[in-house]
Structures are given as C-alpha cells and as structure tokens.
Design an enzyme around this catalytic site. Structure first.
Site, PDB file in Angstrom:
ATOM      1  N   ASP A 236      34.215 -18.814  28.798  1.00 26.98           N
ATOM      2  CA  ASP A 236      35.479 -19.440  28.434  1.00 26.98           C
ATOM      3  C   ASP A 236      36.047 -20.255  29.592  1.00 26.98           C
ATOM      4  O   ASP A 236      36.674 -21.299  29.377  1.00 26.98           O
ATOM      5  CB  ASP A 236      36.488 -18.375  27.996  1.00 26.98           C
TER       6      ASP A 236
ATOM      7  N   HIS B  10      35.533  -9.384  22.254  1.00 27.73           N
ATOM      8  CA  HIS B  10      34.654  -9.715  23.381  1.00 27.73           C
ATOM      9  C   HIS B  10      33.345  -8.922  23.421  1.00 27.73           C
ATOM     10  O   HIS B  10      32.439  -9.262  24.193  1.00 27.73           O
ATOM     11  CB  HIS B  10      35.386  -9.557  24.721  1.00 27.73           C
TER      12      HIS B  10
ATOM     13  N   GLU C 216      38.968 -10.809  30.384  1.00 26.95           N
ATOM     14  CA  GLU C 216      38.928 -10.012  29.168  1.00 26.95           C
ATOM     15  C   GLU C 216      39.537  -8.655  29.512  1.00 26.95           C
ATOM     16  O   GLU C 216      39.463  -8.203  30.673  1.00 26.95           O
ATOM     17  CB  GLU C 216      37.504  -9.851  28.640  1.00 26.95           C
TER      18      GLU C 216
ATOM     19  N   ASP D 121      39.500 -16.945  33.648  1.00 25.67           N
ATOM     20  CA  ASP D 121      39.741 -16.238  32.395  1.00 25.67           C
ATOM     21  C   ASP D 121      39.451 -14.759  32.612  1.00 25.67           C
ATOM     22  O   ASP D 121      38.680 -14.378  33.509  1.00 25.67           O
ATOM     23  CB  ASP D 121      38.850 -16.791  31.276  1.00 25.67           C
TER      24      ASP D 121
ATOM     25  N   GLU E 102      39.880  -3.053  18.511  1.00 28.13           N
ATOM     26  CA  GLU E 102      40.181  -4.443  18.176  1.00 28.13           C
ATOM     27  C   GLU E 102      39.738  -5.390  19.290  1.00 28.13           C
ATOM     28  O   GLU E 102      39.284  -6.503  19.025  1.00 28.13           O
ATOM     29  CB  GLU E 102      41.676  -4.614  17.911  1.00 28.13           C
TER      30      GLU E 102
ATOM     31  N   HIS F 127      34.215 -13.935  22.753  1.00 26.14           N
ATOM     32  CA  HIS F 127      34.893 -14.335  23.979  1.00 26.14           C
ATOM     33  C   HIS F 127      34.150 -13.740  25.177  1.00 26.14           C
ATOM     34  O   HIS F 127      33.707 -12.598  25.153  1.00 26.14           O
ATOM     35  CB  HIS F 127      36.339 -13.830  23.971  1.00 26.14           C
TER      36      HIS F 127
END
Length: 241
Positions: free
Chosen positions: A158, A57, A9, A7, A52, A153
């Site tokens: 994750d 995260h 970010e 995963d 945003e 997140h």
C-alpha cells in the site's frame, strides 16, 4: 527533499481499546524519485487480532506469533524515518497508532510529530476532489495507477501504491518508477517510464545551413524590435559567451 510513504496494519480500529500495530511499511522518495530503500516489519502485537481485521489484511495470530515486538524494531524504524516528511493516507489513524506504540515505550520517545512532518493524502484528496470517493482504491482508478496485485491490504504494498498516487496527485506524475534504477523489480510501483535500449540507432542531428541561420538572425532582430531592446534569447546567448 526526503519523503517516506508510510502505511501500517493493525489488530483493530482503536488504540484506546488496546489495539496494536502488526505491520510497518515504508517506501522512500528523494526529490520525488524512489530510492529503492524500504523498511518493512511484521510485528507480534502480544494480543489477538480481531477477526474483522484479519479479513482485511490476512495477518492472523499464528503468523505473527514469532515476529519481533515493536520495541525491538523501534530504533531501526526511527533511524529510517527521522527528519523525513511522512506521506500517509488517513494519517490520523496511522499516526495515532504509532503514537500509542511510542507511549508504551516511555515518554523519552516523544511523538511521531516530534521526529517528522506529516502529510495526509486523504485530506489532500478531499480538497482536490470534494464530494468524491477518495479511498486509495478510488484514487488508483482516478489517476490510472495499477493496483491489481492488491487483493488484501499490506503495509509495504500500500505504501508503494500510495507513492505513485501521491506523485500523480501533486505533480501530474503517474509513473516515475524507472525499470532499471534502484529499487527496480516487480510490483505496481515499478512500472512506468522505460529506458531506451543501448543498441538503438543513434538519433540523426541536423545542423542548420547558412540560409537557416540567416533567417533565424532576422527573426531575432524582429524580436528585439518588438521587445524594445534585447530579446530573452539574445540575453541568454550573451550570458553564455
């Protein structure tokens, strides 16, 4: 079979707009069991993080300012994932960002698909559960995977959660993570099967007596007759002699 649940970010939604990867999280499985090996890095994107994205995260410019650049961790990252099957939820998003990072390093790095196979668990979930919500949170609820620690997140968290969801989706295994094996510790991917205590009472072993053995032999004879030859049980016994 080596699999890496991965995963990322990012600073925003589109690499075409100059957005960058700011966190990499990888969780290794071997033959569908966790090895305890992970790869985790926060990265300085050399650009501001969208407000945003920070709300999703929690990784802001100040936190990332002293972190390494992608170029500084790229070699170690590829040594970790090389030759594995990548398991990613909404793979086009993460793969698109990683391929953008590679393009900034030069053509010699190629693309993620040149180094690894990729399985998209979102596409898989949509095939298995058409018309339903298939976000990672929705899949956790559907398969009974505990994601209570997921207030924001995070790439490694994750990836661990996705590993458990993927195993449940593809093999009915919702909790493969043993408490005292490699990688044991806290977190949602560590709960599941528990080993029995070493000091537990020994199990009683009951041996068949002569009468039970005779009944068993008579039953095998009837199976031989029904099968028109030697039943599977007898064939296996003969192989072991």
């Amino acid at each position: 079979m080596r699999q890496i649940v991965l995963d990322t970010e990012t600073t925003g939604l589109e690499p075409a707009d100059g957005h960058r990867v700011i966190e990499l999280g990888c969780f290794e499985l071997s033959h569908r069991r966790p090895t305890g090996r992970t790869f985790h890095e926060y990265l300085n994107p050399e650009r501001p993080v969208d407000a945003e994205a920070v709300e999703v995260h929690g990784l802001d410019d100040a936190f990332l300012a002293d972190k390494p650049r992608f170029a500084e961790v790229a070699q170690a990252f590829f040594e970790f994932i090389a030759g594995a099957e990548l398991i990613i939820h909404n793979a086009p998003f993460d793969v698109g960002f990683l391929n953008h990072e590679l393009s900034l390093l030069g053509e010699a790095w190629g693309r993620i698909e040149d180094h690894c196979g990729v399985t998209d668990t979102l596409a898989l979930a949509r095939e298995m559960h058409p018309g339903q919500r298939n976000s990672l949170d929705a899949l956790c609820r559907r398969y009974g995977v505990d994601n209570g620690g997921r207030t924001l997140h995070g790439a490694l968290l994750d990836a661990e959660i996705l590993a458990e969801v993927y195993l449940a989706m593809t093999g009915g295994q919702a909790a493969l993570f043993l408490g005292d094996e490699a990688g044991a510790g806290e977190g949602p991917a560590r709960r599941g099967i528990r080993r029995l205590a070493a000091e537990r009472p020994r199990l009683r072993v009951v041996q068949p007596d002569a009468e039970a053995q005779a009944r068993h032999a008579a039953w095998l004879e009837r199976l031989d007759e029904a099968a028109g030859g030697r039943c599977v049980w007898r064939a296996l016994e003969a192989e072991g002699e």
